[in-house]
Design an enzyme around this catalytic site. Structure first.
Site, PDB file in Angstrom:
ATOM      1  N   ASP A   1      -9.998   4.314  14.472  1.00 32.34           N
ATOM      2  CA  ASP A   1     -10.155   2.904  14.093  1.00 32.34           C
ATOM      3  C   ASP A   1      -9.651   1.951  15.171  1.00 32.34           C
ATOM      4  O   ASP A   1      -9.794   0.748  15.035  1.00 32.34           O
ATOM      5  CB  ASP A   1      -9.434   2.606  12.778  1.00 32.34           C
ATOM      6  CG  ASP A   1     -10.132   3.281  11.615  1.00 32.34           C
ATOM      7  OD1 ASP A   1      -9.550   3.311  10.517  1.00 32.34           O
ATOM      8  OD2 ASP A   1     -11.231   3.806  11.808  1.00 32.34           O
TER       9      ASP A   1
ATOM     10  N   ARG B   1     -14.242  -7.631   5.895  1.00 36.19           N
ATOM     11  CA  ARG B   1     -13.946  -6.514   5.001  1.00 36.19           C
ATOM     12  C   ARG B   1     -12.506  -6.036   5.204  1.00 36.19           C
ATOM     13  O   ARG B   1     -11.897  -5.495   4.300  1.00 36.19           O
ATOM     14  CB  ARG B   1     -14.907  -5.343   5.263  1.00 36.19           C
ATOM     15  CG  ARG B   1     -16.342  -5.575   4.828  1.00 36.19           C
ATOM     16  CD  ARG B   1     -17.150  -4.318   4.998  1.00 36.19           C
ATOM     17  NE  ARG B   1     -16.362  -3.177   4.548  1.00 36.19           N
ATOM     18  CZ  ARG B   1     -16.440  -1.964   5.101  1.00 36.19           C
ATOM     19  NH1 ARG B   1     -17.264  -1.745   6.099  1.00 36.19           N
ATOM     20  NH2 ARG B   1     -15.709  -0.969   4.652  1.00 36.19           N
TER      21      ARG B   1
ATOM     22  N   ARG C   1     -21.229  10.254   7.366  1.00 35.70           N
ATOM     23  CA  ARG C   1     -20.112  10.216   6.409  1.00 35.70           C
ATOM     24  C   ARG C   1     -20.420  10.927   5.095  1.00 35.70           C
ATOM     25  O   ARG C   1     -20.420  10.348   4.018  1.00 35.70           O
ATOM     26  CB  ARG C   1     -19.681   8.773   6.203  1.00 35.70           C
ATOM     27  CG  ARG C   1     -19.364   8.122   7.548  1.00 35.70           C
ATOM     28  CD  ARG C   1     -18.773   6.778   7.440  1.00 35.70           C
ATOM     29  NE  ARG C   1     -17.371   6.859   7.023  1.00 35.70           N
ATOM     30  CZ  ARG C   1     -16.619   5.760   6.877  1.00 35.70           C
ATOM     31  NH1 ARG C   1     -17.134   4.580   7.068  1.00 35.70           N
ATOM     32  NH2 ARG C   1     -15.366   5.865   6.487  1.00 35.70           N
TER      33      ARG C   1
ATOM     34  N   CYS D   1     -22.941   4.855   7.264  1.00 34.84           N
ATOM     35  CA  CYS D   1     -22.829   3.481   7.762  1.00 34.84           C
ATOM     36  C   CYS D   1     -23.058   3.551   9.274  1.00 34.84           C
ATOM     37  O   CYS D   1     -23.444   4.595   9.803  1.00 34.84           O
ATOM     38  CB  CYS D   1     -21.459   2.909   7.432  1.00 34.84           C
ATOM     39  SG  CYS D   1     -20.134   3.803   8.216  1.00 34.84           S
TER      40      CYS D   1
ATOM     41  N   LYS E   1      -5.230  -2.291   4.374  1.00 32.66           N
ATOM     42  CA  LYS E   1      -6.498  -2.109   3.658  1.00 32.66           C
ATOM     43  C   LYS E   1      -6.638  -0.645   3.211  1.00 32.66           C
ATOM     44  O   LYS E   1      -6.940  -0.360   2.055  1.00 32.66           O
ATOM     45  CB  LYS E   1      -7.669  -2.461   4.568  1.00 32.66           C
ATOM     46  CG  LYS E   1      -9.029  -1.931   4.110  1.00 32.66           C
ATOM     47  CD  LYS E   1     -10.175  -2.347   4.984  1.00 32.66           C
ATOM     48  CE  LYS E   1     -10.594  -1.313   5.961  1.00 32.66           C
ATOM     49  NZ  LYS E   1     -11.400  -0.178   5.491  1.00 32.66           N
ATOM     50  N   ASN E   2      -6.390   0.285   4.137  1.00 26.06           N
ATOM     51  CA  ASN E   2      -6.690   1.691   3.837  1.00 26.06           C
ATOM     52  C   ASN E   2      -5.631   2.371   2.987  1.00 26.06           C
ATOM     53  O   ASN E   2      -5.817   3.510   2.567  1.00 26.06           O
ATOM     54  CB  ASN E   2      -6.950   2.455   5.136  1.00 26.06           C
ATOM     55  CG  ASN E   2      -8.272   2.038   5.756  1.00 26.06           C
ATOM     56  OD1 ASN E   2      -9.049   1.299   5.135  1.00 26.06           O
ATOM     57  ND2 ASN E   2      -8.518   2.446   6.978  1.00 26.06           N
TER      58      ASN E   2
HETATM   59  C1  EPZ Z   1     -11.030   6.917   6.381  1.00 33.24           C
HETATM   60  O1  EPZ Z   1     -12.415   7.135   6.187  1.00 33.24           O
HETATM   61  C2  EPZ Z   1     -10.864   5.444   6.737  1.00 33.24           C
HETATM   62  N1  EPZ Z   1     -11.351   4.623   5.633  1.00 33.24           N
HETATM   63  C3  EPZ Z   1     -11.646   5.132   7.999  1.00 33.24           C
HETATM   64  O2  EPZ Z   1     -11.391   3.766   8.327  1.00 33.24           O
HETATM   65  C4  EPZ Z   1     -11.117   6.016   9.131  1.00 33.24           C
HETATM   66  O3  EPZ Z   1     -11.891   5.778  10.296  1.00 33.24           O
HETATM   67  C5  EPZ Z   1     -11.236   7.485   8.720  1.00 33.24           C
HETATM   68  O4  EPZ Z   1     -10.533   7.713   7.472  1.00 33.24           O
HETATM   69  C6  EPZ Z   1     -10.645   8.420   9.764  1.00 33.24           C
HETATM   70  O5  EPZ Z   1      -9.304   8.112   9.979  1.00 33.24           O
HETATM   71  C7  EPZ Z   1     -10.532   4.369   4.594  1.00 33.24           C
HETATM   72  O6  EPZ Z   1      -9.405   4.831   4.557  1.00 33.24           O
HETATM   73  C8  EPZ Z   1     -11.077   3.484   3.515  1.00 33.24           C
HETATM   74  P1  EPZ Z   1     -12.683  11.067   6.856  1.00 33.24           P
HETATM   75  P2  EPZ Z   1     -12.934   8.547   5.547  1.00 33.24           P
HETATM   76  O7  EPZ Z   1     -13.097  11.636   5.542  1.00 33.24           O
HETATM   77  O8  EPZ Z   1     -11.957   8.995   4.534  1.00 33.24           O
HETATM   78  C9  EPZ Z   1     -16.319  13.906   8.150  1.00 33.24           C
HETATM   79  C10 EPZ Z   1     -11.924   1.517   8.731  1.00 33.24           C
HETATM   80  O9  EPZ Z   1     -12.412   0.958   9.727  1.00 33.24           O
HETATM   81  N2  EPZ Z   1     -16.422  14.256   6.710  1.00 33.24           N
HETATM   82  O10 EPZ Z   1     -11.327  11.372   7.403  1.00 33.24           O
HETATM   83  O11 EPZ Z   1     -14.341   8.363   5.151  1.00 33.24           O
HETATM   84  C11 EPZ Z   1     -16.719  12.457   8.399  1.00 33.24           C
HETATM   85  O12 EPZ Z   1     -18.128  12.346   8.521  1.00 33.24           O
HETATM   86  C12 EPZ Z   1     -12.494   2.838   8.266  1.00 33.24           C
HETATM   87  O13 EPZ Z   1     -10.956   1.077   8.077  1.00 33.24           O
HETATM   88  C13 EPZ Z   1     -17.323  15.257   6.332  1.00 33.24           C
HETATM   89  O14 EPZ Z   1     -18.019  15.824   7.162  1.00 33.24           O
HETATM   90  O15 EPZ Z   1     -12.849   9.487   6.839  1.00 33.24           O
HETATM   91  C14 EPZ Z   1     -16.004  12.132   9.685  1.00 33.24           C
HETATM   92  O16 EPZ Z   1     -16.759  12.612  10.781  1.00 33.24           O
HETATM   93  C15 EPZ Z   1     -13.685   3.274   9.099  1.00 33.24           C
HETATM   94  N3  EPZ Z   1     -17.421  15.589   5.010  1.00 33.24           N
HETATM   95  C16 EPZ Z   1     -14.698  12.928   9.576  1.00 33.24           C
HETATM   96  O17 EPZ Z   1     -14.936  13.932   8.563  1.00 33.24           O
HETATM   97  C17 EPZ Z   1     -16.636  14.977   4.053  1.00 33.24           C
HETATM   98  O18 EPZ Z   1     -16.749  15.339   2.859  1.00 33.24           O
HETATM   99  C18 EPZ Z   1     -13.488  12.081   9.146  1.00 33.24           C
HETATM  100  O19 EPZ Z   1     -13.818  11.464   7.937  1.00 33.24           O
HETATM  101  C19 EPZ Z   1     -15.730  13.958   4.458  1.00 33.24           C
HETATM  102  C20 EPZ Z   1     -15.626  13.629   5.805  1.00 33.24           C
END
Ligand code: EPZ
Length: 426
Positions: free
Chosen positions: A308, A402, A121, A116, A22-23
């Protein structure tokens, strides 16, 4: 509202094939608008999030079709670079269209993706990076929730990420591949899904170096060409099914498993007592005895233990012999399942200051009616239901669909007593 009913106590046995990732699929679908042509994505999972992204492609003017698990995208024609609010509200990953629309059209309008159940996020890393790449953004709409970004030209720059954000790394790459000059990302995310996006783009003619490391360099090119690409299997679906086998004292072979992406998960499953044998991309996992606890498990950016997989491991450790601790270091509110597992007899304390769960293993869990708050949490409650005595009903399971093509089909083929229920709202 859909729900899943599980009658616990069955040991999972047999073989299961792991679906496409998916990711990896989501960012690559966003990337398909960059080559103004044909993309053929093989091993693409038919899950709600993918269908949502395809709907956005079609809203943007692209043509799509399926042949089995192969998705065809023709992005020759693109209409207004606007992603509807409804699309963003349904799925925050639509924010990845911001980078690819800026790359192709030099402008984009998209609603601010909400948080969410696992956290706020924000997208500040994304927007800060775009500003450094010659992008201006303005906010409009009732509470400034519509972002309008534009640029005369994406200009490469050095981007220092304060956290190795997966989405921010992907969005920067999507904006940079057709830009002018060189973009260097420091502290880039190393997740396999970032590497997979780079592999797709490189196959389409992009110049990207350092994929899979914390330093990624993108040299802008004039254009990309048609591309055929096969997605890897989903490492989190594989990890989910492995924990299901552990919790049900089963013995299962997972086929088409992305073993090389599962080091940290396999290491922890061995640590709690599972037997794991690997031959190429097949993993045989079994568990005969009571599981051992883990003290000090913490979720980390790749290649550390993935956030995850936190909920799934939490379910398993509820039955371990002794006390375990899990630290959630990535998202601020990813322990919603604790309240649901307690309804099943789990003994879990939450140290909210440290974002840590302290789990004291119990001899058994008892079936109950529980609620799925998010995709992985819902899957983790299915795992708890497999191990529990009696019937567990997991409510509001649309979020599981999803990310999992058909969790009930897969687990029932392994012998689980599990089925979907459609609950008519009273
Ligand atoms: C990706 O989300 C994945 N989603 C998530 O999987 C996964 O948990 C996550 O990476 C971490 O590995 C997809 O790939 C579609 P991040 P993403 O940006 O990109 C903070 C699932 O179940 N942050 O690495 O949104 C954020 O709040 C999903 O498949 C900021 O502060 O994750 C978090 O605490 C859930 N500012 C941390 O960084 C930003 O601009 C990691 O987020 C961006 C992120």
């Amino acid at each position: 509202m859909s729900s899943i009913e599980v009658i616990g106590g069955m040991r999972l046995k047999g073989e299961v094939k792991i679906q496409g990732s998916k990711n990896a699929a989501l960012p690559i679908i966003a990337a398909t608008i960059l080559n103004k042509g044909i993309s053929v994505l093989k091993n693409c999972p038919k899950i709600l999030d993918v269908l949502h992204m395809i709907k956005i492609l079609e809203e943007l003017g692209c043509e799509t079709s399926w042949e089995g698990d192969t998705l065809y995208v023709d992005s020759t024609t693109l209409l207004d670079p606007i992603v509807s609010e409804e699309s963003v509200r349904k799925m925050r990953s639509s924010i990845l269209f911001l980078g690819s629309l800026l790359g192709r059209c030099h402008e984009a309008t998209i609603a601010y993706p909400g948080g969410c159940s696992i956290g706020k996020r924000p997208i500040d890393y994304h927007l800060n990076a775009f500003r450094k790449m010659n992008v201006e953004e303005t906010f409009t709409g009732s509470d400034n929730h519509i972002i309008y970004c534009r640029t005369n030209q994406i200009i490469g720059n050095d981007i220092f990420l304060e956290f190795p954000s997966v989405g921010a790394t992907q969005n920067i790459i999507l904006a940079a591949v057709l830009g002018s000059g060189v973009t260097r990302i420091f502290n880039a995310a190393r997740e396999p899904e970032v590497t997979e996006l780079c592999n797709y783009l490189i196959k389409a003619g992009a110049k990207i170096y350092g994929r899979g490391t914390s330093f990624i360099k993108v040299e802008g090119v004039q254009s990309l060409h048609d591309v055929e690409f096969t997605l890897s299997s989903d490492r989190i679906v594989a990890g989910t099914y492995m924990t299901a086998v552990a919790a049900s004292y089963g013995d299962v072979v997972l086929r088409a498993t992305p073993v090389r992406h599962l080091d940290s998960v396999i290491r922890q499953l061995k640590r709690i007592g599972c037997n794991i044998a690997i031959t190429e991309d097949n993993v045989r996992i079994s568990n005969q005895g009571r599981l051992q606890p883990i003290v000090g498990l913490s979720t980390q950016p790749y290649p550390g233990f993935p956030t995850d997989m936190q909920s799934q491991m939490l379910s398993v450790l509820c039955l371990a012999e002794g006390q375990s601790t899990i630290l959630e270091e990535i998202f601020e509110s990813r322990f919603q399942n604790v309240y649901e597992l307690r309804k099943m007899g789990a003994n879990i304390e939450l140290d909210t200051r440290q974002n840590k769960a302290i789990v004291t293993g119990v001899d058994k869990l008892t079936g109950a009616t529980v609620k799925s708050h998010d995709l992985r949490g819902g899957a983790a409650l299915v795992i708890a239901g497999l191990a529990a005595e009696g019937k567990t009903i997991i409510q509001d399971t649309t979020n599981i669909d999803r990310g999992y093509e058909d969790i009930c089909r897969d687990l029932s083929e392994l012998g689980a007593n599990i089925r979907y229920r459609i609950e008519i709202a009273s």
